[in-house]
Design a protein around this motif. Structure first.
Motif, short mmCIF file in Angstrom:
data_model
loop_
_atom_site.label_atom_id
_atom_site.label_comp_id
_atom_site.label_asym_id
_atom_site.label_seq_id
_atom_site.Cartn_x
_atom_site.Cartn_y
_atom_site.Cartn_z
N ASP A 53 0.83 -1.17 -0.04
CA ASP A 53 -0.16 0.02 -0.06
C ASP A 53 0.90 1.31 -0.14
O ASP A 53 1.80 1.37 0.79
N VAL A 54 0.67 2.20 -0.95
CA VAL A 54 1.26 3.35 -1.23
C VAL A 54 1.63 4.20 0.24
O VAL A 54 2.73 4.62 0.75
N GLU A 55 0.45 4.53 0.66
CA GLU A 55 0.50 5.31 1.94
C GLU A 55 1.25 4.55 3.12
O GLU A 55 1.97 5.24 3.79
N ARG A 56 1.04 3.32 3.13
CA ARG A 56 1.75 2.62 4.59
C ARG A 56 3.24 2.39 4.05
O ARG A 56 4.14 2.62 5.17
N LYS A 57 3.42 2.28 2.81
CA LYS A 57 4.80 2.32 2.67
C LYS A 57 5.67 3.77 2.83
O LYS A 57 6.74 4.01 3.45
N ASP A 58 4.79 4.66 2.26
CA ASP A 58 5.24 6.12 2.67
C ASP A 58 5.53 6.33 4.34
O ASP A 58 6.69 7.08 4.63
N ARG A 59 4.83 5.82 5.12
CA ARG A 59 5.03 6.02 6.52
C ARG A 59 5.99 5.01 7.05
O ARG A 59 6.88 5.78 7.73
N LYS A 71 9.70 4.13 -0.71
CA LYS A 71 8.46 4.57 -1.45
C LYS A 71 8.44 4.25 -2.68
O LYS A 71 7.20 3.70 -3.40
#
Length: 247
Positions: A53-59, A71
């Motif tokens: 998941d993009v947002e979870r990788k970003d975090r 990311k």
């Protein structure tokens, strides 16, 4: 040199990736290889958390020190030392889980994760993918534990970026084999090997257009101070008590 050794000897860390999907079938093949690694008493003390998941990788990238390649990688795996199942087995059999108090359990944990992740890296590279391990997963380990909902007796050890590589970072030279392969007893006269390697390392940086520096300077600067001092809290919180360290 056979194909397996060629793959291992050609290892390099990739931090840029193509916008190309890594299929679940490919991920499962890689994890099958990881699961096939040797494990202390066949305890299989490793769990990998798959994050796409993009947002979870970003975090997670933020928690690891704002590493942008997390990311950019289509797949991020968090390899964890896992004694949760061992604790369940102890409960099922009505036995005390005393070994978790032994410092050797931490050695087993780190060793099993390292073996499994190396298998995963080799498998990924054999399939044409690139990887880079992420020790920064331990930078804010308490937050990572909460973010991934890791239960007691599970500890994040290393992340792994995985994807089809973009570009070639080049093969990084290693220390002379004599520095790491010692016959019959430890060879303490390592300075000549380090001095020789400093020159090799500077030439490598020069060819890449990077600022030249000694390898020993880089290592000394890194180990000048404690890198992730908060890990002691994470280890204790997750139930790795290591009581013998206080004796």
């Amino acid at each position: 040199m056979n194909e397996t050794i060629k793959t291992l000897a050609n290892h390099r860390s990739f931090r840029s990736y193509q916008y190309k999907e890594v299929t679940m079938e490919t991920i499962e093949q890689i994890m099958l290889a990881a699961q096939s690694a040797p494990s202390w008493i066949n305890g299989q003390h490793v769990t990998a958390i798959l994050v796409q998941d993009v947002e979870r990788k970003d975090r997670l990238a933020e928690l690891c020190g704002n590493q942008k390649h997390i990311k950019e990688a289509p797949v991020f795996l968090v390899f964890c030392a896992d004694f949760y199942r061992a604790n369940l087995a102890s409960n099922l059999e009505g036995k005390d889980f005393k070994a978790i108090e032994d410092i050797d359990t931490l050695l087993v944990a780190a060793t099993d994760v390292g073996l499994a992740m190396q298998n995963a890296i080799t498998a990924a590279e054999s399939l044409g993918l690139g990887t880079v391990p992420i020790g920064g997963i331990r930078r804010n380990s308490l937050e990572v534990i909460e973010f991934l909902k890791l239960p007691k007796y599970v500890l994040p050890i290393s992340g792994l970026c995985l994807g089809y590589p973009e570009g070639d970072p080049g093969l990084k030279p290693r220390l002379p084999l004599q520095a790491i392969l010692h016959e019959e007893k430890y060879e303490q006269n390592q300075q000549p090997f380090l001095e020789s390697y400093n020159q090799t390392y500077k030439e490598y940086l020069k060819d890449r257009g990077d600022k030249e520096a000694d390898w020993t300077e880089r290592i000394a600067s890194f180990y000048h101070q404690s890198y992730y001092p908060s890990n002691a809290k994470s280890i204790k919180q997750q139930g790795f008590l290591s009581k013998d360290m206080n004796q």
